[in-house]
Design an enzyme around this catalytic site. Sequence first.
Site, PDB file in Angstrom:
ATOM      1  N   GLU A 176     -26.937  11.440   9.887  1.00 36.32           N
ATOM      2  CA  GLU A 176     -26.183  12.221  10.878  1.00 36.32           C
ATOM      3  C   GLU A 176     -24.686  11.956  10.786  1.00 36.32           C
ATOM      4  OE1 GLU A 176     -27.140  14.554  12.777  1.00 36.32           O
ATOM      5  OE2 GLU A 176     -25.522  14.761  14.243  1.00 36.32           O
ATOM      6  N   CYS A 236       0.824  -1.222   0.000  1.00 35.35           N
ATOM      7  CA  CYS A 236       0.000   0.000   0.000  1.00 35.35           C
ATOM      8  C   CYS A 236       0.851   1.261   0.000  1.00 35.35           C
ATOM      9  CB  CYS A 236      -0.889   0.079   1.237  1.00 35.35           C
ATOM     10  SG  CYS A 236      -1.827  -1.373   1.628  1.00 35.35           S
ATOM     11  N   HIS A 276     -10.001  -3.844   4.623  1.00 36.65           N
ATOM     12  CA  HIS A 276     -10.711  -4.784   3.756  1.00 36.65           C
ATOM     13  C   HIS A 276     -12.130  -5.012   4.297  1.00 36.65           C
ATOM     14  CE1 HIS A 276      -6.947  -6.888   1.805  1.00 36.65           C
ATOM     15  NE2 HIS A 276      -6.994  -5.597   1.577  1.00 36.65           N
ATOM     16  N   HIS A 332     -12.426  -4.809  -3.166  1.00 40.51           N
ATOM     17  CA  HIS A 332     -11.168  -4.818  -2.448  1.00 40.51           C
ATOM     18  C   HIS A 332     -11.294  -4.190  -1.051  1.00 40.51           C
ATOM     19  CE1 HIS A 332      -6.558  -3.744  -2.638  1.00 40.51           C
ATOM     20  NE2 HIS A 332      -6.990  -3.878  -1.408  1.00 40.51           N
ATOM     21  N   HIS A 345      -5.956   1.615   5.518  1.00 35.61           N
ATOM     22  CA  HIS A 345      -6.528   0.803   4.442  1.00 35.61           C
ATOM     23  C   HIS A 345      -7.205  -0.407   5.067  1.00 35.61           C
ATOM     24  CE1 HIS A 345      -7.168  -1.600   0.984  1.00 35.61           C
ATOM     25  NE2 HIS A 345      -6.136  -2.389   1.147  1.00 35.61           N
TER      26      HIS A 345
END
Lengths: 235, 235, 235, 235
Positions: free
Chosen positions: C134, C93, C112, C190, C110
């Site tokens: 909200e 990443c 999943h 992903h 990140h």
Amino acid sequence: MSSPLSEEEQNQLVYSDDPHHPANLICELCRNFYTLGWVTGTGGGISIRKEDHIYIAPSGVQKERLAPENMFVMEYPSLNYLRLPESLKPSACTPLFLAAYDKGAGACIHTHSQWAVLVTLINKGKTFKIANTEMIKGIPCPSRKGYFGYHDTLEIPIIENTAHEEDLRDSLAQAIADYPDTSAVLVRRHGVYVWGDTVWKAKTQAECYDYLFQLAVEMTKLGLDPAGPIEPVQD
Amino acid sequence: MSSPLSEEEQNQLVYSDDPHHPANLICELCRNFYTLGWVTGTGGGISIRKEDHIYIAPSGVQKERLAPENMFVMEYPSLNYLRLPESLKPSACTPLFLAAYDKGAGACIHTHSQWAVLVTLINKGKTFKIANTEMIKGIPCPSRKGYFGYHDTLEIPIIENTAHEEDLRDSLAQAIADYPDTSAVLVRRHGVYVWGDTVWKAKTQAECYDYLFQLAVEMTKLGLDPAGPIEPVQD
Amino acid sequence: MSSPLSEEEQNQLVYSDDPHHPANLICELCRNFYTLGWVTGTGGGISIRKEDHIYIAPSGVQKERLAPENMFVMEYPSLNYLRLPESLKPSACTPLFLAAYDKGAGACIHTHSQWAVLVTLINKGKTFKIANTEMIKGIPCPSRKGYFGYHDTLEIPIIENTAHEEDLRDSLAQAIADYPDTSAVLVRRHGVYVWGDTVWKAKTQAECYDYLFQLAVEMTKLGLDPAGPIEPVQD
Amino acid sequence: MSSPLSEEEQNQLVYSDDPHHPANLICELCRNFYTLGWVTGTGGGISIRKEDHIYIAPSGVQKERLAPENMFVMEYPSLNYLRLPESLKPSACTPLFLAAYDKGAGACIHTHSQWAVLVTLINKGKTFKIANTEMIKGIPCPSRKGYFGYHDTLEIPIIENTAHEEDLRDSLAQAIADYPDTSAVLVRRHGVYVWGDTVWKAKTQAECYDYLFQLAVEMTKLGLDPAGPIEPVQD
């Protein structure tokens, strides 16, 4: 109601360094059950029998915050209270627990699990059925002196809820009489009572039942019949 | 069955200060698996191989409450038990675990995850398929000496459940033979077996498989096909 | 790749008694994210910037079992690695995280999360939209130097997944350019990238986004449109 | 705003060894609520009254990471702040909490639970109703000086959300006036406010309400009406 024992004698019944002492186990298991969603909102309950003493969690209190000093102790089978914690009420489930003890149970668990409630809403008849599921093998079948098998259809009686919990006793006793092999009774729109020979059997069987209830609800959402036959394998 | 070792020798096999010792890891991982719902009700199991010793959790006990002294130890490949804890039974999964060890595994995990069971009910054929999902990249593909790719269709064999767990061995071995790249076998209405080169690979791959099973169930609820193609992007 | 620093200098970058040190926070937050189901199976990742140092969790390891010594440290903006833990790989990443740092982020997460994946499957176009909720108020809107409002329609770009994670960089950078107010980019089939000015903002915003993804999936199951208008109140 | 008290006097209001002190309880309960998904993303809030002091968690901070020093303390009914932690903002819910205190509450909880939001989307009218459910018995009914019964239909007002949380005050006060027996008000597309005579009653009642919201959503998914009658038992 009052206890024939002195305060010190009463306390000796619940204070112990042994983590497997019923008063300690009830506290530990209720914390476990809270994370499973079985006893939120002060709902649900548990009771353990040790020889001629029955330990019972009080009514209307947070089950995940119990301490040994909160426990009621009843003599069995005389049903005299040996310990009555001040300003607490004995569980409204007590008569229901006794119905299980009269059948030889060593512990009894009452949950408000949503899976239990949902199967009583999906199944509009007098029983919940599920078949051909591995987890059924975790449920005892006393008449065979063993457990149910994978190919069996497990049938659990559903009794109708009443306005007051103690009024469930007669129909619970009737369900136990009508279904001698069952170790659980569902209460429509309410929850489930599960018992076992020991506290550990009651706890693991409660897990098996709850697993089967959840599986049945999820199968229903997916259009599958929990009590249906094993379908032929498609190529 | 009895062990050729003295009690002290047997205990040396399981008592260790090293948290990464198989006997300690099995206890820790089972607590982890319990919170994931993989091993409730005494279900499921795990085994780790360390050189020529195979550590196996016992059958029919609460997996989240295991202690190192509860572990069975088997010599591999002789299959002689070196340690047999008193009053416990070796896991009924043992023959299944051995099928994985014979294929070179370092650890094997068996779960009763509801996601695993549900995909075997949604998929009425001999395999479960899922495609075009990032998490597939966590699954090893031995024939490529690497991992599956995002665009691959992962195909996991489903074998039919049997009344007795040990009777699964032949069909499990056959599935392993028929699908040489698989590191998991689903058992219809029962659960899944997952293995890996090491305990950590077995554990992380079990997580990837369970993630894919859950995703497939949720996609099905939403009317989506887990094995379908990537649809064109709509404007 | 090698570091210009001595081993001792490298270790000084990650060993600290301060629980708020990036190397400690990454470990703590990853344990948190594991229980949320965001980083199981070695998936997902997190990176924190502290002045000109970027801390990055390694690739392909169990995120809930990270220790400070597992951290990579990169100098920013030179992009030279200052610390490379032996036998570990920097996160795939990393180029994606850098795209966020180039936009001024202080941390990037990140996940999943299945909710993120499911909204990219329900929404077949280039964005996910949700309105009149909200929780939208927890998402920053840089062009207004504030946050989105309850009545806003939040629009999050969805980019197409690629076989190799690093190949997402161009489309991620393009999405950031095309949607200058977004602090998240969904990756179809992903997961999601979320960033914020600080690690705490990144974390709480990741929670807000995940909440909105889950709500959108549950609304879809119930036949409701997440981006629909507020319906008139019925009597 | 500034406090009339010295810094030391301010701190004495929140530092205590007693785990049941409001400043400690707020921290503990918010960690509990975080795991329930009620207060993620800095959302939600809680306030406890102790005699003429109202303790309030700050706005826009991570609720599961609160410390006693983060607490605001307001004098009641003068509404003067006695303690204002530096660089924090009082909760935007404060006017809403006060509406509950004006009705005699001892504590008030605001959650963003998705179950609460979903019932306001399923129910397009001015109230949410559920009937014939055991868990209703955990909800107090002040006009009867007791609790609702199993056969009652629980009716909870739903007010429309506003762009700014403080603008909910009038409609919340109106809902409280219109439904004098309610101890909760749902806010459409936002969450729920629940209050009780004590912090423990507020907490357990919040659990009962959340349980009922979840049950109603799951019943709706299964095609069942949460407010429907008990159907006749089928043979």
